[in-house]
Design a protein around this motif. Structure first.
Motif, mmCIF file in Angstrom:
data_model
loop_
_atom_site.group_PDB
_atom_site.id
_atom_site.type_symbol
_atom_site.label_atom_id
_atom_site.label_comp_id
_atom_site.label_asym_id
_atom_site.label_seq_id
_atom_site.Cartn_x
_atom_site.Cartn_y
_atom_site.Cartn_z
ATOM 1 N N LYS A 1 -36.385 12.428 -22.441
ATOM 2 C CA LYS A 1 -35.368 13.348 -21.899
ATOM 3 C C LYS A 1 -34.151 12.525 -21.521
ATOM 4 C CE LYS A 1 -37.181 13.280 -17.172
ATOM 5 N NZ LYS A 1 -37.650 13.972 -16.020
ATOM 6 N N ARG B 1 -51.132 17.111 -14.541
ATOM 7 C CA ARG B 1 -51.736 18.070 -13.623
ATOM 8 C C ARG B 1 -53.126 18.512 -14.083
ATOM 9 N NH1 ARG B 1 -46.872 17.534 -14.459
ATOM 10 N NH2 ARG B 1 -45.301 17.467 -12.823
ATOM 11 N N ARG C 1 -39.465 16.236 -23.518
ATOM 12 C CA ARG C 1 -40.664 15.730 -24.193
ATOM 13 C C ARG C 1 -40.293 15.191 -25.582
ATOM 14 N NH1 ARG C 1 -45.118 20.355 -22.174
ATOM 15 N NH2 ARG C 1 -45.642 19.281 -20.261
ATOM 16 N N HIS D 1 -46.879 24.673 -15.623
ATOM 17 C CA HIS D 1 -45.951 23.526 -15.605
ATOM 18 C C HIS D 1 -44.972 23.610 -16.784
ATOM 19 C CE1 HIS D 1 -44.402 19.491 -15.500
ATOM 20 N NE2 HIS D 1 -45.010 19.150 -16.622
ATOM 21 N N LYS E 1 -40.876 21.776 -5.227
ATOM 22 C CA LYS E 1 -40.576 21.836 -6.668
ATOM 23 C C LYS E 1 -41.577 21.001 -7.474
ATOM 24 C CE LYS E 1 -37.173 19.543 -8.763
ATOM 25 N NZ LYS E 1 -35.876 19.079 -9.284
ATOM 26 N N THR E 2 -41.855 19.817 -6.996
ATOM 27 C CA THR E 2 -42.723 18.906 -7.738
ATOM 28 C C THR E 2 -44.105 18.776 -7.091
ATOM 29 O OG1 THR E 2 -40.747 17.629 -8.258
ATOM 30 C CG2 THR E 2 -42.861 16.566 -8.674
ATOM 31 N N GLY F 1 -46.264 15.612 -23.605
ATOM 32 C CA GLY F 1 -46.269 15.595 -22.133
ATOM 33 C C GLY F 1 -47.473 14.800 -21.670
ATOM 34 N N LYS F 2 -47.406 14.354 -20.456
ATOM 35 C CA LYS F 2 -48.484 13.483 -19.953
ATOM 36 C C LYS F 2 -49.756 14.254 -19.623
ATOM 37 C CE LYS F 2 -45.571 11.972 -16.767
ATOM 38 N NZ LYS F 2 -44.297 12.518 -17.325
ATOM 39 N N PHE G 1 -44.581 10.476 -7.103
ATOM 40 C CA PHE G 1 -44.221 10.931 -8.453
ATOM 41 C C PHE G 1 -42.750 11.337 -8.488
ATOM 42 C CE2 PHE G 1 -43.768 14.059 -11.817
ATOM 43 C CZ PHE G 1 -44.480 13.493 -12.857
ATOM 44 N N GLN G 2 -42.330 12.066 -7.446
ATOM 45 C CA GLN G 2 -40.935 12.527 -7.418
ATOM 46 C C GLN G 2 -39.965 11.366 -7.234
ATOM 47 O OE1 GLN G 2 -39.553 15.694 -7.885
ATOM 48 N NE2 GLN G 2 -37.766 14.355 -8.039
ATOM 49 N N GLN H 1 -37.332 25.055 -6.356
ATOM 50 C CA GLN H 1 -36.302 25.155 -7.404
ATOM 51 C C GLN H 1 -35.088 25.943 -6.894
ATOM 52 O OE1 GLN H 1 -36.149 23.639 -10.160
ATOM 53 N NE2 GLN H 1 -35.080 24.794 -11.722
ATOM 54 N N ASP I 1 -36.405 25.374 -16.323
ATOM 55 C CA ASP I 1 -35.550 24.360 -15.679
ATOM 56 C C ASP I 1 -34.478 23.826 -16.634
ATOM 57 O OD1 ASP I 1 -35.150 22.543 -13.300
ATOM 58 O OD2 ASP I 1 -35.459 21.052 -14.872
ATOM 59 N N ASP J 1 -39.667 9.682 -10.402
ATOM 60 C CA ASP J 1 -38.880 10.502 -11.333
ATOM 61 C C ASP J 1 -37.387 10.295 -11.097
ATOM 62 O OD1 ASP J 1 -40.015 12.635 -13.255
ATOM 63 O OD2 ASP J 1 -38.101 13.456 -12.586
ATOM 64 N N TYR K 1 -44.012 26.252 -18.473
ATOM 65 C CA TYR K 1 -43.034 27.338 -18.237
ATOM 66 C C TYR K 1 -41.905 26.836 -17.341
ATOM 67 C CZ TYR K 1 -42.079 29.691 -13.784
ATOM 68 O OH TYR K 1 -41.550 30.023 -12.565
ATOM 69 N N SER K 2 -42.294 26.071 -16.285
ATOM 70 C CA SER K 2 -41.263 25.634 -15.329
ATOM 71 C C SER K 2 -40.276 24.685 -16.004
ATOM 72 C CB SER K 2 -41.887 25.000 -14.081
ATOM 73 O OG SER K 2 -42.268 23.651 -14.314
HETATM 74 C C1 GRG Z 1 -38.052 26.841 -13.066
HETATM 75 C C2 GRG Z 1 -39.469 27.684 -11.162
HETATM 76 C C3 GRG Z 1 -38.925 26.569 -11.914
HETATM 77 C C4 GRG Z 1 -39.231 25.335 -11.511
HETATM 78 C C5 GRG Z 1 -38.827 24.126 -12.181
HETATM 79 C C6 GRG Z 1 -40.656 21.411 -12.990
HETATM 80 C C7 GRG Z 1 -39.405 21.771 -12.349
HETATM 81 C C8 GRG Z 1 -39.384 22.958 -11.450
HETATM 82 C C9 GRG Z 1 -38.305 21.111 -12.597
HETATM 83 C C10 GRG Z 1 -38.229 19.994 -13.549
HETATM 84 C C11 GRG Z 1 -37.163 19.077 -13.091
HETATM 85 C C12 GRG Z 1 -37.719 17.787 -12.694
HETATM 86 C C13 GRG Z 1 -37.297 16.636 -13.537
HETATM 87 C C14 GRG Z 1 -38.523 17.674 -11.666
HETATM 88 C C15 GRG Z 1 -39.055 16.367 -11.241
HETATM 89 C C16 GRG Z 1 -40.509 16.158 -11.451
HETATM 90 C C17 GRG Z 1 -41.073 16.795 -12.647
HETATM 91 C C18 GRG Z 1 -41.739 18.078 -12.409
HETATM 92 C C19 GRG Z 1 -41.010 16.190 -13.825
HETATM 93 C C20 GRG Z 1 -41.611 16.695 -15.060
HETATM 94 O O1 GRG Z 1 -42.990 16.584 -15.022
HETATM 95 P P1 GRG Z 1 -43.788 15.525 -15.920
HETATM 96 O O2 GRG Z 1 -43.136 14.173 -15.806
HETATM 97 O O3 GRG Z 1 -43.505 16.106 -17.364
HETATM 98 O O4 GRG Z 1 -45.223 15.592 -15.567
HETATM 99 P P2 GRG Z 1 -44.419 16.077 -18.682
HETATM 100 O O5 GRG Z 1 -43.452 16.366 -19.796
HETATM 101 O O6 GRG Z 1 -45.063 14.722 -18.800
HETATM 102 O O7 GRG Z 1 -45.423 17.173 -18.505
#
Ligand code: GRG
Length: 295
Positions: A235, A48, A96, A77, A180-181, A44-45, A217-218, A157, A84, A221, A79-80
């Motif tokens: 992914k 945060r 990842r 993060h 969410k993000t 993961g990057k 960022f979103q 979410q 998710d 994404d 856990y989420s």
């Molecule tokens: C389950 C409460 C709950 C929340 C889930 C994080 C999330 C909320 C959903 C992930 C779905 C998603 C693709 C969201 C878009 C932005 C995001 C959070 C991407 C993932 O974060 P990165 O790119 O991941 O920082 P790494 O793996 O680099 O840590």
């Protein structure tokens, strides 16, 4: 250190410290701990915790004094992401660059691993403030807790899941994404600013910057989910379309979304005008990285 070296340096510190925090000796619940470690150590990057530590540095405090808070944020993060990916949510099998937690350990353990990480993050933050009891430290962890909860990530979410397959307006889409993000990204910066005892002007500037980079960022994404490379991203792509998700490209088209992300980054950089160029160099580079990233 240049931008890339700083990112790598912070990433390694966070990963090393998380390994220590997860070196938990147990007799019966070995599978649970193994599955928590599996997702945390999958890479993961570490965006945060890096934002958190660099904000502490920007405000002339020692990031090593706050390292466990950075780790707690990354655990929240992670856990989420585990939750998710579950079949009941986005039902993804790759994260990842590895099979998702439930694919390896089963759904029940994946749920518990997520719960375990979320709770451990709070145990770590509470232990931190009980050792370093200041009003700003309490306010800082309160901001992180809230951002992860029903006024932040969980709310985003929930609305995201409820909206699948429905046509929703742009404001609802913005609500989903900013919560969410955006919420945890923003909290990583704002909590660090408060815990570093920054003045109100600096906190406000960093909060505005954080909102803009969270949004960019979103959008990025969403764009990567269409145009990205699966091997680089680690992914599956196309999952937004598959789940009929509300995304920026869906509402504005791909080109307009790219332009929107670019303008958002210009605004993010402008909001740091209260800082000297040499102080804010990392944050300027990071803003550009957010939209140029390939993973
Ligand atoms: C389950 C409460 C709950 C929340 C889930 C994080 C999330 C909320 C959903 C992930 C779905 C998603 C693709 C969201 C878009 C932005 C995001 C959070 C991407 C993932 O974060 P990165 O790119 O991941 O920082 P790494 O793996 O680099 O840590």
């Amino acid at each position: 250190m240049n931008f890339k070296e700083l990112m790598e340096f912070d990433k390694q510190i966070v990963e090393k410290y998380m390994d220590e925090l997860l070196s938990i000796n147990v007799i019966y619940e070995k599978k649970l701990i193994e599955s928590m470690k599996y997702s945390v150590q999958a890479g993961g990057k570490r965006l945060r915790p890096i934002l958190f530590l660099e904000t502490i540095k920007l405000l002339n405090k020692n990031p090593f004094d706050f390292i466990e808070i950075a780790c707690a944020i990354e655990m929240i993060h992670t856990y989420s992401l585990i939750h998710d990916d579950l079949p009941a949510m986005d039902n993804d099998s790759l994260r990842r660059g590895k099979p998702t937690n439930h694919v390896v350990f089963g759904e029940a353990t994946a749920i518990l691993a997520g719960d375990g990480l979320l709770n451990l993050a709070h145990e770590i933050m509470i232990a931190f403030v009980s050792k370093k009891l200041t009003k700003n430290n309490i306010n800082g962890i309160n901001i992180i807790s809230k951002a992860a909860g029903i006024n932040g990530m969980i709310a985003g979410q929930a609305v995201d899941i409820e909206s699948e397959g429905k046509s929703i307006d742009i404001d609802t889409m913005k609500f989903i994404h900013s919560n969410k993000t955006g919420a945890l990204i923003e909290a990583s910066i704002v909590a660090a600013a408060i815990m570093s005892d920054a003045d109100d002007t600096r906190i406000a500037a960093l909060k505005t910057y954080a909102k803009y980079i969270g949004l960019a960022f979103q959008i990025t994404d969403d764009i990567l989910d269409i145009e990205g490379n699966e091997a680089e991203l680690g992914k599956k792509i196309g999952s937004d379309e598959l789940n009929d998700k509300a995304t920026y490209p869906k509402y504005f088209g791909l080109e307009k979304s790219k332009e929107y992300a670019k303008n958002t980054i210009t605004n993010a950089i402008e909001s740091l005008n209260v800082f000297e160029p040499r102080e804010k160099a990392f944050f300027v580079d990071l803003a550009d990285y957010i939209i140029c990233r390939k993973k």
